[in-house]
Design a protein around this motif. Structure first.
Motif, PDB file in Angstrom:
ATOM      1  N   PRO A  96       0.826  -1.213   0.000  1.00  0.00           N
ATOM      2  CA  PRO A  96       0.000   0.000   0.000  1.00  0.00           C
ATOM      3  C   PRO A  96       0.857   1.260   0.000  1.00  0.00           C
ATOM      4  O   PRO A  96       1.988   1.271   0.513  1.00  0.00           O
ATOM      5  N   VAL A  97       0.306   2.326  -0.557  1.00  0.00           N
ATOM      6  CA  VAL A  97       1.053   3.574  -0.722  1.00  0.00           C
ATOM      7  C   VAL A  97       1.644   4.052   0.602  1.00  0.00           C
ATOM      8  O   VAL A  97       2.808   4.471   0.662  1.00  0.00           O
ATOM      9  N   GLN A  98       0.843   3.964   1.659  1.00  0.00           N
ATOM     10  CA  GLN A  98       1.294   4.512   2.933  1.00  0.00           C
ATOM     11  C   GLN A  98       2.419   3.687   3.557  1.00  0.00           C
ATOM     12  O   GLN A  98       3.086   4.142   4.482  1.00  0.00           O
ATOM     13  N   ASP A 124       8.182   0.333  -8.115  1.00  0.00           N
ATOM     14  CA  ASP A 124       6.947   0.095  -7.366  1.00  0.00           C
ATOM     15  C   ASP A 124       5.814  -0.131  -8.370  1.00  0.00           C
ATOM     16  O   ASP A 124       6.000   0.006  -9.585  1.00  0.00           O
ATOM     17  N   VAL A 125       4.641  -0.473  -7.835  1.00  0.00           N
ATOM     18  CA  VAL A 125       3.463  -0.666  -8.682  1.00  0.00           C
ATOM     19  C   VAL A 125       2.296   0.177  -8.175  1.00  0.00           C
ATOM     20  O   VAL A 125       1.132  -0.107  -8.468  1.00  0.00           O
ATOM     21  N   CYS A 126       2.597   1.217  -7.418  1.00  0.00           N
ATOM     22  CA  CYS A 126       1.550   2.039  -6.806  1.00  0.00           C
ATOM     23  C   CYS A 126       0.891   2.957  -7.836  1.00  0.00           C
ATOM     24  O   CYS A 126       1.496   3.310  -8.848  1.00  0.00           O
ATOM     25  N   SER A 127      -0.330   3.380  -7.542  1.00  0.00           N
ATOM     26  CA  SER A 127      -1.076   4.197  -8.507  1.00  0.00           C
ATOM     27  C   SER A 127      -0.907   5.691  -8.263  1.00  0.00           C
ATOM     28  O   SER A 127      -1.586   6.500  -8.894  1.00  0.00           O
ATOM     29  N   LEU A 219     -10.972   8.832  -9.389  1.00  0.00           N
ATOM     30  CA  LEU A 219     -12.320   9.407  -9.343  1.00  0.00           C
ATOM     31  C   LEU A 219     -13.402   8.352  -9.577  1.00  0.00           C
ATOM     32  O   LEU A 219     -14.386   8.286  -8.819  1.00  0.00           O
ATOM     33  N   PRO A 220     -13.293   7.479 -10.617  1.00  0.00           N
ATOM     34  CA  PRO A 220     -14.319   6.435 -10.792  1.00  0.00           C
ATOM     35  C   PRO A 220     -14.461   5.526  -9.572  1.00  0.00           C
ATOM     36  O   PRO A 220     -15.572   5.157  -9.200  1.00  0.00           O
ATOM     37  N   HIS A 221     -13.340   5.158  -8.933  1.00  0.00           N
ATOM     38  CA  HIS A 221     -13.439   4.317  -7.736  1.00  0.00           C
ATOM     39  C   HIS A 221     -14.135   5.067  -6.608  1.00  0.00           C
ATOM     40  O   HIS A 221     -14.998   4.509  -5.910  1.00  0.00           O
ATOM     41  N   LEU A 222     -13.772   6.332  -6.432  1.00  0.00           N
ATOM     42  CA  LEU A 222     -14.400   7.127  -5.380  1.00  0.00           C
ATOM     43  C   LEU A 222     -15.905   7.228  -5.603  1.00  0.00           C
ATOM     44  O   LEU A 222     -16.705   7.067  -4.673  1.00  0.00           O
ATOM     45  N   LEU A 223     -16.304   7.473  -6.862  1.00  0.00           N
ATOM     46  CA  LEU A 223     -17.731   7.596  -7.169  1.00  0.00           C
ATOM     47  C   LEU A 223     -18.460   6.268  -6.963  1.00  0.00           C
ATOM     48  O   LEU A 223     -19.611   6.250  -6.506  1.00  0.00           O
ATOM     49  N   ALA A 224     -17.802   5.173  -7.311  1.00  0.00           N
ATOM     50  CA  ALA A 224     -18.436   3.863  -7.135  1.00  0.00           C
ATOM     51  C   ALA A 224     -18.668   3.565  -5.655  1.00  0.00           C
ATOM     52  O   ALA A 224     -19.759   3.127  -5.263  1.00  0.00           O
ATOM     53  N   SER A 257     -13.289  -3.344  -4.427  1.00  0.00           N
ATOM     54  CA  SER A 257     -11.841  -3.300  -4.230  1.00  0.00           C
ATOM     55  C   SER A 257     -11.499  -3.102  -2.761  1.00  0.00           C
ATOM     56  O   SER A 257     -12.354  -2.761  -1.941  1.00  0.00           O
ATOM     57  N   ASP A 258     -10.233  -3.237  -2.432  1.00  0.00           N
ATOM     58  CA  ASP A 258      -9.735  -3.160  -1.061  1.00  0.00           C
ATOM     59  C   ASP A 258      -9.912  -1.747  -0.495  1.00  0.00           C
ATOM     60  O   ASP A 258      -9.265  -0.799  -0.961  1.00  0.00           O
ATOM     61  N   PRO A 259     -10.762  -1.555   0.525  1.00  0.00           N
ATOM     62  CA  PRO A 259     -10.990  -0.205   1.073  1.00  0.00           C
ATOM     63  C   PRO A 259      -9.724   0.436   1.623  1.00  0.00           C
ATOM     64  O   PRO A 259      -9.505   1.636   1.459  1.00  0.00           O
ATOM     65  N   LYS A 260      -8.872  -0.358   2.312  1.00  0.00           N
ATOM     66  CA  LYS A 260      -7.650   0.209   2.884  1.00  0.00           C
ATOM     67  C   LYS A 260      -6.746   0.765   1.791  1.00  0.00           C
ATOM     68  O   LYS A 260      -6.160   1.853   1.935  1.00  0.00           O
ATOM     69  N   MET A 261      -6.622   0.024   0.689  1.00  0.00           N
ATOM     70  CA  MET A 261      -5.777   0.487  -0.406  1.00  0.00           C
ATOM     71  C   MET A 261      -6.296   1.820  -0.954  1.00  0.00           C
ATOM     72  O   MET A 261      -5.537   2.772  -1.152  1.00  0.00           O
ATOM     73  N   TRP A 262      -7.615   1.896  -1.159  1.00  0.00           N
ATOM     74  CA  TRP A 262      -8.164   3.120  -1.747  1.00  0.00           C
ATOM     75  C   TRP A 262      -8.187   4.264  -0.747  1.00  0.00           C
ATOM     76  O   TRP A 262      -8.029   5.443  -1.118  1.00  0.00           O
ATOM     77  N   HIS A 263      -8.369   3.957   0.515  1.00  0.00           N
ATOM     78  CA  HIS A 263      -8.223   4.973   1.554  1.00  0.00           C
ATOM     79  C   HIS A 263      -6.852   5.640   1.447  1.00  0.00           C
ATOM     80  O   HIS A 263      -6.710   6.877   1.462  1.00  0.00           O
TER      81      HIS A 263
END
Length: 784
Positions: A96-98, A124-127, A219-224, A257-263
């Motif tokens: 995860p990014v953090q 890395d493979v982070c977004s 943005l699409p993930h956040l909206l979903a 998708s994984d909430p922690k990752m998107w958080h």
């Protein structure tokens, strides 16, 4: 169990599963940190493709490590970094990014202790990318020379080690962010790794990457997530989810998708995501207001542009066709037949379809089009005007409704205007865009971008246009500077065309609509006059004085109804088909017989073809008629040069007719054929020779030795084969492909034509219609 897990007993198993690879591995040891979906999938892809001699991993979940070793994926694994990392020349951070900064601390300590070389590649493979670089700078002070931030644009609904797929990255993009501090060999090696596992690599600045991904992924993930939360909060949420349609399921799938990752991602890319949210809110308010106001035209424009853009950008980026045809390398497998009969309708005229969109878009009011050709080329023109803000409803079974924006209502496209394979679209639009206030760029597929554009760019420059073509040969992309940046409007000119060309003439006349003064085009021979006719139909005065055609700038266009007749260029294939075959009679209904387009009829009649016209009338200002053609004893002729511009697109199939005629046919004055989708003289000559026809290429034409048999007692004898069989390469030229299809009617063996997918540019459904009248064409997509 200890933190480190290794497995000597799996060595033999690993060797058996290693692929044969003649190239040495790129890396001695790759260490993957994090065996989630992306990390485990990359590890599997590295293993399957022999990219590294050894593969180790670090993960907090020890059972995943044990299973990965048991599966033969890893040589060693541990939950502690120091246990397995020693000697690695590539480290992949798939956490995860953090968590990235903490891993950088471990890497620095390993470098300081000598476990890792200071030039070890770190990726890395982070977004998100900016925060990764900032984390590295915080830990290392000076960025490591092996740091190569990267982001594979790939994923799946499921996560974790068990969801891994070695093919996850195949044909997916991977973005690499080049840093000025990075060793170039590190970037090269990482590129090779991603290409080895099937990905397509591109480079991008880190800030730009984060802004792009904020719009397209975050943005699409956040909206979903937000939409699911909204519906779940309703009192009747059970019914909402029970009766949710496919659109809801498709749109909200990514909310699994994984909430922690998107958080972590939402916080890591906070600035770019908030900016994207603000922009989205503006669009949301706009569409809300359109619905409140019941603004049907504006709402249809928004929905239509969005629908078309969804398809358009995919085709543009891949340079693939608009229609639903497997992309490249389709073939025709044709079994010889000898008779065609029936009454058929030919698709709408391509030239008129192009112009109906252009003038309808520039007109004031609504234009309703019927008979529109839904082929590749015309669809490229349609999309271009949508990109410039025009609301166009359809096409729907050949019907379009165009809401014109007026002479000065076009808006700049936010991307280059993609013309596909349409030379007509590019050349005519160059004239329109040269007069607009804004800058624009015209581009096309690989084939179109090789075709000459200076023939329109040079005279437009005489009018004051600022146009830059590409390369020494003056090809597309074309960059056109808007009048606001030039500082003055175009000026009318008298232009004496060196070669008769409807495209060049139309380009200049269209530019003349905005020019100061009069624009006059003088043509050496008559060329098709669809532009002049349609300008008049839209209420714009055009002066025709012999071969001089003039327009005054500053007028207006008024929308109306346009009926597009059947395309005589497409009808020509079936005219020749009936003429060269035995016991055939074919009627083609309501074909356009504009006198600037009937050269094919005149030439076939000179060759003594049995052609008759009936039910002559006018449709949308264009003359039309039913054309009936019967089996004929054709004779070779010297084609009059004045007819050449009137049949320029029909010569490929006329060459087939000439091959079946008795005696020699000579064509001169046809240099224009060398700058079409292919060099049609050379390509047709090659194909005719392949099929056994004697022909000679000249500077401006072709000499064909016909192999027809003289008729006896007035009886047509078209039973004798003229062509053999063989493989024909069409060079992805639609008219070449269709012409050699017609040749099969006088062939002794099967003909295979490669590269026929571009037939959809002008004649969608050609093979089906040909089979309907008695031909036998099988479309083969096995190589697509």
């Amino acid at each position: 169990m200890s933190n480190a897990v290794s497995s000597q007993q799996n060595k033999q198993k690993n060797n058996k599963r290693s692929p044969l690879n003649v190239k040495p591995p790129l890396f001695k040891q790759v260490c993957v940190i994090g065996l989630g979906l992306i990390g485990a999938s990359l590890a599997q892809a590295i293993k399957d493709n022999g990219v590294s001699e050894r593969l180790v991993a670090v993960d907090r979940h020890v059972p995943s490590l044990e299973e990965a070793i048991q599966d033969g994926l890893l040589d060693a694994g541990s939950s502690v970094f120091d246990d397995v990392v020693s000697g690695s020349d590539l480290i992949v951070l798939a956490v995860p990014v953090q968590a990235v900064q903490a891993v950088f601390v471990d890497i620095k300590n390993a470098m300081d202790s000598g476990q890792l070389a200071t030039d070890c590649i770190i990726t890395d493979v982070c977004s998100t990318k900016v925060n990764i670089i900032e984390a590295a700078r915080t830990v290392f002070t000076s960025l490591p020379i092996g740091l190569v931030p990267a982001h594979p644009i790939a994923g799946a609904e499921n996560s974790g080690y068990h969801a891994r797929r070695a093919t996850l990255f195949v044909n997916h993009s991977v973005i690499i962010c080049n840093l000025p501090t990075t060793n170039l060999s590190a970037v090269a090696n990482l590129r090779q790794l991603w290409e080895a596992v099937g990905a397509m690599v591109m480079t991008m600045e880190a800030e730009h990457h984060d802004a792009i991904l904020a719009h397209t992924s975050h943005l699409p993930h956040l909206l979903a997530f937000n939409l699911v939360e909204q519906l779940a909060s309703h009192d009747d949420n059970l019914d909402m989810f029970r009766y949710a349609a496919g659109g809801f399921r498709d749109f909200t799938r990514i909310a699994a998708s994984d909430p922690k990752m998107w958080h972590d991602i939402f916080f890591a890319n906070q600035s770019a995501i908030v900016s994207a949210l603000d922009e989205y809110s503006v669009y949301l308010q706009d569409i809300r207001q359109l619905i409140i106001d019941k603004d049907s035209t504006a709402l249809m424009g928004l929905l239509g542009r969005a629908q078309a853009a969804r398809r358009h950008f995919g085709h543009m980026l891949a340079s693939t066709p608009y229609t639903d045809t497997p992309a490249m390398s389709a073939s025709y497998l044709i079994t010889p037949s000898n008779t065609v009969t029936g009454t058929i309708a030919i698709p709408g005229d391509k030239s008129i379809s192009h112009r109906s969109i252009m003038l309808g878009s520039l007109a004031t009011g609504v234009t309703n089009v019927t008979g529109f050709l839904e082929g590749e080329d015309a669809l490229a023109t349609l999309q271009a005007f949508r990109d410039m803000g025009v609301t166009i409803e359809g096409p729907d079974n050949g019907k379009l409704t165009i809401h014109g924006v007026g002479m000065n209502g076009l808006k700049p496209s936010k991307t280059p205007l993609y013309m596909g394979n349409s030379g007509t679209s590019m050349r005519l639009l160059a004239g329109i865009l040269a007069a607009q206030s804004f800058d624009s760029v015209l581009t096309g597929d690989t084939s179109l971008n090789k075709r000459p554009m200076e023939r329109v760019a040079a005279p437009l420059r005489q009018m004051g246009a600022v146009i830059q073509s590409t390369g020494h040969s003056g090809t597309a992309p074309l960059s056109i500077t808007g009048r606001d940046n030039v500082g003055k409007p175009l000026q009318g000119v008298d232009y004496d065309m060196p070669v008769a060309s409807a495209q060049v003439k139309s380009c200049l006349l269209l530019a003349g609509l905005w020019s100061e003064g009069t624009t006059t085009v003088i043509q050496p021979e008559v060329s098709r006059d669809h532009t002049e006719r349609m300008l008049s139909a839209f209420g714009y005065p055009v002066t025709v004085d012999g071969n001089r055609i003039s327009v005054e700038g500053g007028g207006t266009l008024t929308g109306g109804d346009i009926a597009v007749p059947a395309d005589i260029s497409s009808a020509a294939f079936f005219m020749v088909a009936a003429a060269i075959s035995q016991d055939s009679e074919l009627t083609l209904t309501q074909v356009g017989i504009n006198p600037t387009r009937t050269g094919v009829i005149d030439i076939l009649k000179l060759m003594q073809a049995d052609i008759s016209l009936s039910n002559e009338t006018h449709v949308g200002g264009e003359p039309v008629a039913d054309i009936t053609i019967r089996s004929s004893s054709l004779v070779g002729i010297e084609i009059p040069e004045y007819l050449v511009p009137l049949a320029i697109d029909e010569f490929p199939v006329l060459f087939v007719a000439a091959s079946c005629a008795q005696g020699r046919t000579v064509l001169t004055g046809a240099k224009e054929l060398r700058v079409k989708e292919s060099d049609r003289i050379a390509v047709m000559a090659d194909g005719l020779k392949t099929l056994g026809v004697d022909c000679t290429v000249t500077d401006d034409g072709l000499i064909i030795e016909g192999q027809g048999i003289q008729s006896q007692n007035g009886e047509v004898n078209n039973n004798q084969p003229v062509f053999g069989g063989g493989h024909i390469t069409s060079h992805h030229d639609h008219r070449i492909a269709m012409s050699f299809s017609v040749a099969s009617l006088r062939a002794s063996e099967q003909i295979i034509i490669e590269g026929v997918e571009t037939v959809n540019t002008s004649f969608p459904g050609f093979a089906e219609l040909a089979n309907q009248i008695g031909m036998s064409i099988q479309v083969d997509h096995s190589k697509a």
